[in-house]
Design an enzyme around this catalytic site. Sequence first.
Site, PDB file in Angstrom:
ATOM      1  N   PHE A 135       0.830  -1.200   0.000  1.00  0.00           N
ATOM      2  CA  PHE A 135       0.000   0.000   0.000  1.00  0.00           C
ATOM      3  C   PHE A 135       0.869   1.256   0.000  1.00  0.00           C
ATOM      4  CE2 PHE A 135      -2.285  -3.255   2.394  1.00  0.00           C
ATOM      5  CZ  PHE A 135      -3.582  -3.179   1.927  1.00  0.00           C
ATOM      6  N   ASP A 136       0.475   2.255  -0.766  1.00  0.00           N
ATOM      7  CA  ASP A 136       0.955   3.608  -0.548  1.00  0.00           C
ATOM      8  C   ASP A 136       0.253   4.135   0.708  1.00  0.00           C
ATOM      9  OD1 ASP A 136       2.074   6.166  -0.922  1.00  0.00           O
ATOM     10  OD2 ASP A 136       0.394   6.800  -2.177  1.00  0.00           O
ATOM     11  N   GLY A 137       0.750   5.255   1.235  1.00  0.00           N
ATOM     12  CA  GLY A 137       0.146   5.808   2.446  1.00  0.00           C
ATOM     13  C   GLY A 137      -0.907   6.855   2.159  1.00  0.00           C
TER      14      GLY A 137
END
Length: 341
Positions: free
Chosen positions: A192-194
Amino acid sequence: MSKANSLQHGKQVGLAKMKKNQNMYDFEKYVYVFSGTDLKKKKRSASLLDASFYLETKKTYRNTIKKEGTFHLSIDFHISTLQALEHVNARLLELYPDDEERFDIVLMTNNHAQVGVRLINSINHYGLTIERFCMTGGKSPIGYLTAYLTNLYLSADSEKVQEAIEAGIASATMFTANKDVAYSDTQLRVAFDGDAVLFSDESEQIVKEQGLDKFFEHEQLNENKPLAQGPLKGFLEDLGKLQKKFYAKNERLNCPIRTFLVTARSAASSGARVLKTLRSWGLEIDEALFLAGAPKGPILVKIRPHIFFDDQMFHIEGAQKLGTIAAHVPYGIAQKYQKSA
């Protein structure tokens, strides 16, 4: 989510289209759904996992003509994903034989029932366990997604993804990798990106509108203030619930689910707020990689996730180029800048 709402999670639907060209069957959009709900049960325990996501993409089926109605789909990324999910289910069944808290896999198509025999032959050919099919006859899936409170909708069709986002459903557009790589079939790996994925885009707005210096200042001033949740926070939460079932059996080091945070943030200047936010939510991430603006593609090559979520297309394209299956989350202020670019 309330118990009353969670009762509606299980049944999911999608949209597909088939073209026939001589001995080739081209399913332009074909969907897998993964859900923790058992529709056969009239009641569910409070601990039953409310988790579902769609996988909709372009796949090609070849008619083998070994016998009438038989053809097999070619191995591609979604097969590896399915195998990893089924391995998770097998491990859960082994550890918790009386517990039905695990992934349920549903195949969706807008074709008629006659196509079902061919799909069954393909699924059996690869030894997959997909008991539930839903054939929608060409109807748009979005109304069904809303009705059944879908957690995450993944599609190759960006217009449908945007429609789902606008309906309040967590969604992402799938992009297949440009290189063939081997994916684990014994561990489900999700990256996941944040910002604008797990978290809201509040900090990203400052980057886009005021620059990095103001962003670093803002993050340090608000280090102890949790970020608001983003569209995929619930999915990470669902994966975490399943992970904890393995941890409870002393299987932490052998857990068949692994999660990754891959963010352009710098650890020293803006990483603390992210980690403190996850802690405030009671969520764990297995690996956190703060790249300080470096390209994500090379790191993802090492991780080899079954799917990587990001809100910015240049990260998606960089991941895709190096062999990572990526999903674009059309959420937050970055979409405004991408459209104007």
